[in-house]
Enzyme design. Structure first.
Site: not given
Ligand code: IMP
Length: 177
Positions: A99-100, A103, A152, A165
């Protein structure tokens, strides 16, 4: 005036490369003698995946899954769906999710539950970045690159509404032109 956020470097490409190298060393050690399948979450993980697997001298497989994302904004809708599924079965395999960013944790925890139901031999998570201040559901991270502030992030695969990206560094957006 148009909204023209300006990317500001948080982690340089050199810091990212060193971190990817460290993660690869940890993974290589733990998966020695195994044939893992690495599953990248699209789209954000593609750059990290490409750099990571080139440092893994293992007989590995690569697959990708695409989950519903935030849409065009910066807030999660809270609902996760599989938009594009896996190409290969994972039953009985050693699965490592790539995963990148974690959050709120909603995306990753959904995917881990989804994969667990497919009965892999093992299931672990590697994320380049973690934003723990925003967590809504608990997620166990096995391999972590950077713990990041509540900003962000864009670059190195991460986007804002599909932009940025391609930046080689991980950046935060400054709200000015
Ligand atoms: P989560 O479900 O809130 O944990 O978010 C996961 C997904 O949200 C990641 O795979 C990203 O695609 C996107 N995301 C969350 N925070 C960021 C950020 O700071 N920048 C870019 N994408 C984000």
């Amino acid at each position: 005036m148009d909204y023209q956020p300006k990317p500001h470097i948080l982690y340089t490409r050199e810091e990212i490369a060193a971190t990817v190298k460290r993660l690869a060393a940890e993974i290589r050690k733990d998966y020695h003698g195994k044939h893992p399948i690495l599953i990248g979450i699209l789209k954000g993980s593609f750059m990290f995946m490409a750099d990571l697997i080139r440092l893994l001298d293992l007989p590995l497989e690569v697959d990708f899954i695409r989950l519903s994302s935030y849409g065009r904004g910066v807030e999660s809708s809270g609902t996760v769906r599989v938009v594009q599924g896996l190409g290969s079965p994972v039953k009985g395999k050693d699965v490592l999710v790539i995963e990148d960013i974690v959050d709120t944790g909603l995306t990753t925890s959904f995917l881990l539950d989804y994969l667990r139901k497919k009965k892999p031999a093992s299931l672990k998570l590697c994320t380049l970045t973690d934003k723990p201040s925003r967590r809504r559901v608990p997620v166990t991270i096995d391999y972590l690159g950077f713990t990041v502030p509540d900003r962000f992030l864009v670059g190195y695969g991460l986007d804002l509404a599909q932009r940025f990206r391609n930046l080689p560094d991980i950046c935060v957006l400054e709200d000015k032109e």
